[in-house]
Write a protein that holds these residues in place. Structure first.
Motif, PDB file in Angstrom:
ATOM      1  N   SER A 171       0.819  -1.218   0.000  1.00 51.47           N
ATOM      2  CA  SER A 171       0.000   0.000   0.000  1.00 51.47           C
ATOM      3  C   SER A 171       0.851   1.266   0.000  1.00 51.47           C
ATOM      4  O   SER A 171       0.325   2.366   0.078  1.00 51.47           O
ATOM      5  CB  SER A 171      -0.929  -0.007   1.225  1.00 51.47           C
ATOM      6  N   GLY A 172       2.156   1.128  -0.043  1.00 52.09           N
ATOM      7  CA  GLY A 172       3.022   2.296  -0.115  1.00 52.09           C
ATOM      8  C   GLY A 172       3.499   2.805   1.231  1.00 52.09           C
ATOM      9  O   GLY A 172       4.121   3.864   1.305  1.00 52.09           O
ATOM     10  N   ARG A 197       3.901   7.300   4.844  1.00 55.10           N
ATOM     11  CA  ARG A 197       3.067   6.701   3.802  1.00 55.10           C
ATOM     12  C   ARG A 197       3.394   7.377   2.475  1.00 55.10           C
ATOM     13  O   ARG A 197       3.489   8.593   2.401  1.00 55.10           O
ATOM     14  CB  ARG A 197       1.582   6.901   4.149  1.00 55.10           C
ATOM     15  N   SER A 198       3.572   6.570   1.467  1.00 57.84           N
ATOM     16  CA  SER A 198       3.841   7.114   0.139  1.00 57.84           C
ATOM     17  C   SER A 198       2.919   6.407  -0.854  1.00 57.84           C
ATOM     18  O   SER A 198       1.854   5.913  -0.457  1.00 57.84           O
ATOM     19  CB  SER A 198       5.312   6.924  -0.226  1.00 57.84           C
ATOM     20  N   ARG A 199       3.323   6.332  -2.072  1.00 58.17           N
ATOM     21  CA  ARG A 199       2.506   5.681  -3.103  1.00 58.17           C
ATOM     22  C   ARG A 199       3.433   4.835  -3.969  1.00 58.17           C
ATOM     23  O   ARG A 199       4.553   5.255  -4.287  1.00 58.17           O
ATOM     24  CB  ARG A 199       1.813   6.760  -3.952  1.00 58.17           C
ATOM     25  N   CYS A 238       4.815   6.380  -7.100  1.00 60.24           N
ATOM     26  CA  CYS A 238       5.866   7.377  -6.834  1.00 60.24           C
ATOM     27  C   CYS A 238       7.148   6.680  -6.409  1.00 60.24           C
ATOM     28  O   CYS A 238       8.250   7.075  -6.833  1.00 60.24           O
ATOM     29  CB  CYS A 238       5.423   8.331  -5.733  1.00 60.24           C
ATOM     30  N   ALA A 268       3.013  11.057  -1.069  1.00 58.98           N
ATOM     31  CA  ALA A 268       1.931  10.294  -1.702  1.00 58.98           C
ATOM     32  C   ALA A 268       1.119  11.170  -2.650  1.00 58.98           C
ATOM     33  O   ALA A 268       0.624  10.704  -3.670  1.00 58.98           O
ATOM     34  CB  ALA A 268       1.019   9.709  -0.626  1.00 58.98           C
ATOM     35  N   GLU A 269       0.993  12.472  -2.322  1.00 61.51           N
ATOM     36  CA  GLU A 269       0.075  13.332  -3.088  1.00 61.51           C
ATOM     37  C   GLU A 269       0.626  13.649  -4.481  1.00 61.51           C
ATOM     38  O   GLU A 269      -0.046  13.453  -5.496  1.00 61.51           O
ATOM     39  CB  GLU A 269      -0.180  14.647  -2.335  1.00 61.51           C
ATOM     40  N   CYS A 282       4.228  13.169  -5.390  1.00 58.98           N
ATOM     41  CA  CYS A 282       5.552  12.553  -5.625  1.00 58.98           C
ATOM     42  C   CYS A 282       6.698  13.524  -5.374  1.00 58.98           C
ATOM     43  O   CYS A 282       7.822  13.261  -5.814  1.00 58.98           O
ATOM     44  CB  CYS A 282       5.670  11.978  -7.034  1.00 58.98           C
TER      45      CYS A 282
END
Lengths: 197, 352
Positions: free
Chosen positions: B277-278, B300-302, B305, B328-329, B331
Motif C-alpha cells: 500500500s506504499g 506513507r507514500s505511493r 511514486c 503520496a500526493e 511525488c
C-alpha cells in the motif's frame, strides 16, 4: 591516454573511409586526412552526437584494419598485408561472432557473454583455439589482429576494461554484414570491401 | 628457414595473447569495500527541509562532515547541504548543468561519490543509441572534468538507468546498480574510471540493493518483481561467489520497490521497505540478519511514486539517518530525519 586512443582510432577509420571514397593513395593526402580526423575527433569529444554515433567506442580491430589500409601503398612485399583468403575469413567470421555476442542481450537469454570480456579463461581459451586454427592455416595477419587486441586489453589502451571492446564494435559487425548483403546482391562483385584490402 | 621462424614466432605471440587476455577472474571487483564506520548515537535534530520537485534523489557526504541531498531537475543537478550545528539546510544550489556532460545527462539517473581527497564524482549515463557510463569529477575549487568508462551494453539501444547509492571501494572505485530493462546488474568501475566488470545476481524483475558488511562481505537484498517476500544472497569474497537466493522471512510483504539498507555497526543493519500500500517501514537487525526487530512504520507514500523515486537513505557521521522519499500526493521529495532505532527526529516539512 585512454581518452586519446579512441580519438586516434576514429581518425584512422575516418581517414581510411575518406581515402577510399576520394581514391587518395599519396602519403600527404592520407596524412592530412588522418590529421583532420584527429581534429574532428577531438572537437567531437564534448559533443553528444559522437556518443549517439558510437564513434568513441570503435574497436582496436577497426583501427588496425584502417591503419593497414592507409599504409597499403607502402607495404614492401608483393602480396597484400591482409591476403584475400584472410579477408574472406574475417568478413565471414565477423557477423556470426557479433551474433554470438549480441544474441543473449537481444533475446534475454541468461548467458552473459559480454561479461566474459572482462577477463575470463573460457573466452581466452576459445580465442586461443581460434588463433591456433588461423595459425595452422597460416592466416598470420588475423593472428596478429587477435594478439594486438588481447595485448591492447592487457595494457588498457581503451577506456573500457572489456576484451570485446578491443575485438569488435557494432560498426565493424554492421560493415561485415553489409558486405554479406552486397555479395548476395552482386555475387560477382569484388572479394572484399575496400577497407580490408 | 625464415618462414619457419615467422611461423613459430606468431605461434608464440598467440600464447602471449592468451595470457594477455586472461586477468584471472570473470569478476574483478577491486581492492575491497570501503565500509562506513559505526554510527554514533544521534544527539541533534536536523532542521526541516522544504519538499523538492525532482528526480533521482541521492545523498552524499560533504567535505565539512555534513550531508548534501542531490537531485535532478530540468537537466541540472541541484543540491542542498546541511552540517551538524547548522540551523537550516542551504538554499538549493546548481551543482552541475548540462553544458559539459551534454543534454539529457541525468535522464538515466546518477550516483554520487565522495573520494578520499574530498573530490565529488557524479557517475551518470550518457544517453543515445550507445549509452555509455561516464563520470564528472570536481576537485576542490576546480572545474568539472568529464571522463567515459565505456558502453553499458554491447549493443546499441536499451534504456539503462543508474540507481543510487553506489557501493564505494577502498581504492576509489565503485560498484553501481544499473537497471537494464527488466534486470538489475552490478557494474564495477575502477578508481581510474574504467568499466571493470559486471554481473547479475538478481532474477528478472527483482530489484537489487547492496549492503557492505566488511571489506569482503556483502549482502544482496532482492525486492520481488510483484508484491511478496524479499530474498537475499550473501558473498564472503567480494562478489566472486554468492549463496543461493533465500527468502528473507522478516520481509514478507514487500512492494516491487528497491529496499534501502544501511550498515549501522558490525552485524547491525537497518533496512527500509515499502509494503503493497506504499507505507514505509523501518527494520533493524543487530545480529547480522538472524533476527529482525518489530518493524516501525515511518511514513506513507505511493507505489507509483516509489517506483519512480525509491527511498534514499544515508547515515550521517553524527548518527542521524537522513531519508528522502516521494510524497503520496504529488511525488515531491520529502525529507525525514531518524535515529538508528527508528525514532523520527524531525519530519515537519513545509512546501517550497
Amino acid at each position: 591516454m585512454t581518452e586519446l586512443v579512441p580519438v586516434v582510432i576514429f581518425a584512422l577509420v575516418w581517414a581510411a573511409l575518406a581515402a577510399a571514397l576520394l581514391r587518395q593513395r599519396g602519403a600527404w593526402p592520407r596524412a592530412l586526412l588522418v590529421a583532420g580526423g584527429v581534429l574532428l575527433g577531438l572537437s567531437m569529444q564534448g559533443w553528444a552526437g559522437s556518443v549517439w554515433l558510437g564513434l568513441g567506442g570503435l574497436s582496436l580491430t577497426s583501427g588496425l584494419l584502417a591503419l593497414g589500409f592507409l599504409l597499403t601503398p607502402w607495404w614492401p612485399r608483393p602480396e597484400p598485408w591482409l591476403p584475400t583468403q584472410d579477408r574472406r575469413w574475417l568478413i565471414l567470421a565477423l557477423p556470426p561472432l557479433a551474433a554470438v555476442l549480441w544474441f543473449p542481450p537481444l533475446s534475454s537469454v541468461s548467458g552473459d557473454l559480454w561479461a566474459l570480456g572482462f577477463g575470463d579463461f573460457r573466452l581466452s581459451t576459445v580465442l586461443l583455439c581460434i588463433g591456433l586454427g588461423l595459425w595452422v592455416l597460416r592466416a598470420y595477419a588475423l593472428c596478429l589482429l587477435l594478439v594486438a587486441a588481447q595485448c591492447g586489453f592487457a595494457v588498457g589502451l581503451l577506456p573500457a576494461g572489456n576484451l570485446w571492446h578491443y575485438l569488435l564494435d557494432p560498426w565493424l559487425g554492421a560493415a561485415a554484414l553489409g558486405w554479406w548483403g552486397w555479395r548476395l546482391y552482386r555475387p560477382g562483385g569484388p572479394a572484399a570491401p575496400p577497407l580490408a584490402s | 628457414m625464415r618462414n619457419r621462424i615467422i611461423h613459430l614466432g606468431i605461434g608464440a605471440l598467440l600464447v602471449l595473447g592468451y595470457f594477455a587476455g586472461l586477468p584471472g577472474f570473470l569478476w574483478t571487483p577491486g581492492s575491497g569495500l570501503a565500509t562506513t564506520p559505526a554510527l554514533t548515537r544521534a544527539t541533534g535534530a536536523p532542521p526541516a527541509m522544504p519538499a523538492r520537485v525532482g528526480q533521482h534523489a541521492a545523498w552524499v557526504a560533504t567535505a565539512e562532515g555534513g550531508v548534501e541531498l542531490l537531485w535532478a531537475q530540468d537537466d541540472e543537478l541541484r543540491g542542498s547541504a546541511w552540517a551538524p550545528g547548522a540551523s537550516a539546510w542551504s538554499e538549493p544550489r546548481r551543482v552541475l548543468g548540462n553544458e559539459q556532460p551534454g543534454a539529457g545527462w541525468l535522464a538515466g539517473g546518477f550516483v554520487p561519490q565522495r573520494l578520499a581527497d574530498d573530490s565529488l564524482v557524479i557517475h551518470f549515463i550518457r544517453p543515445g543509441p550507445f549509452p555509455a557510463l561516464a563520470s564528472a569529477r570536481q576537485r576542490a575549487g576546480a572545474d568539472w572534468q568529464i571522463s567515459h568508462a565505456g558502453q553499458v551494453q554491447p549493443l546499441p539501444g536499451g534504456n539503462p538507468v543508474l540507481r543510487a547509492p553506489g557501493l564505494p571501494l577502498a581504492d576509489g572505485g565503485i560498484w553501481m546498480i544499473v537497471d537494464l530493462d527488466d534486470r538489475n546488474a552490478i557494474y564495477s568501475v575502477s578508481a581510474d574510471g574504467r568499466l571493470a566488470g559486471r554481473q547479475f545476481v538478481s532474477a528478472p524483475g527483482e530489484q537489487l540493493t547492496l549492503l557492505g558488511e566488511s571489506e569482503v562481505e556483502l549482502l544482496a537484498l532482492l525486492a520481488p518483481a510483484a508484491a511478496g517476500a524479499a530474498r537475499w544472497r550473501a558473498s564472503a569474497d567480494l562478489g566472486q561467489r554468492w549463496t543461493p537466493a533465500a527468502p528473507l522471512q522478516a520481509l514478507a510483504d514487500v512492494a516491487p520497490v528497491p529496499l534501502a539498507a544501511l550498515r549501522l555497526d558490525a552485524r547491525d543493519w537497518g533496512l527500509l521497505r515499502s509494503d503493497a500500500s506504499g507505507r514505509l517501514f523501518w527494520h533493524r537487525s543487530r545480529d547480522g540478519g538472524q533476527q529482525w526487530q518489530a518493524p516501525q512504520e515511518l511514513a506513507r507514500s505511493r507505489i507509483a511514486c516509489l517506483q519512480q523515486q525509491p527511498p534514499a537513505l544515508h547515515g550521517g557521521r553524527d548518527g542521524v539517518l537522513h531519508l528522502v522519499y516521494p510524497q503520496a500526493e504529488d511525488c515531491r521529495l520529502h525529507y525525514m530525519a531518524l535515529r538508528a532505532d527508528g525514532g523520527v527526529l524531525n519530519q515537519e516539512s513545509r512546501d517550497d
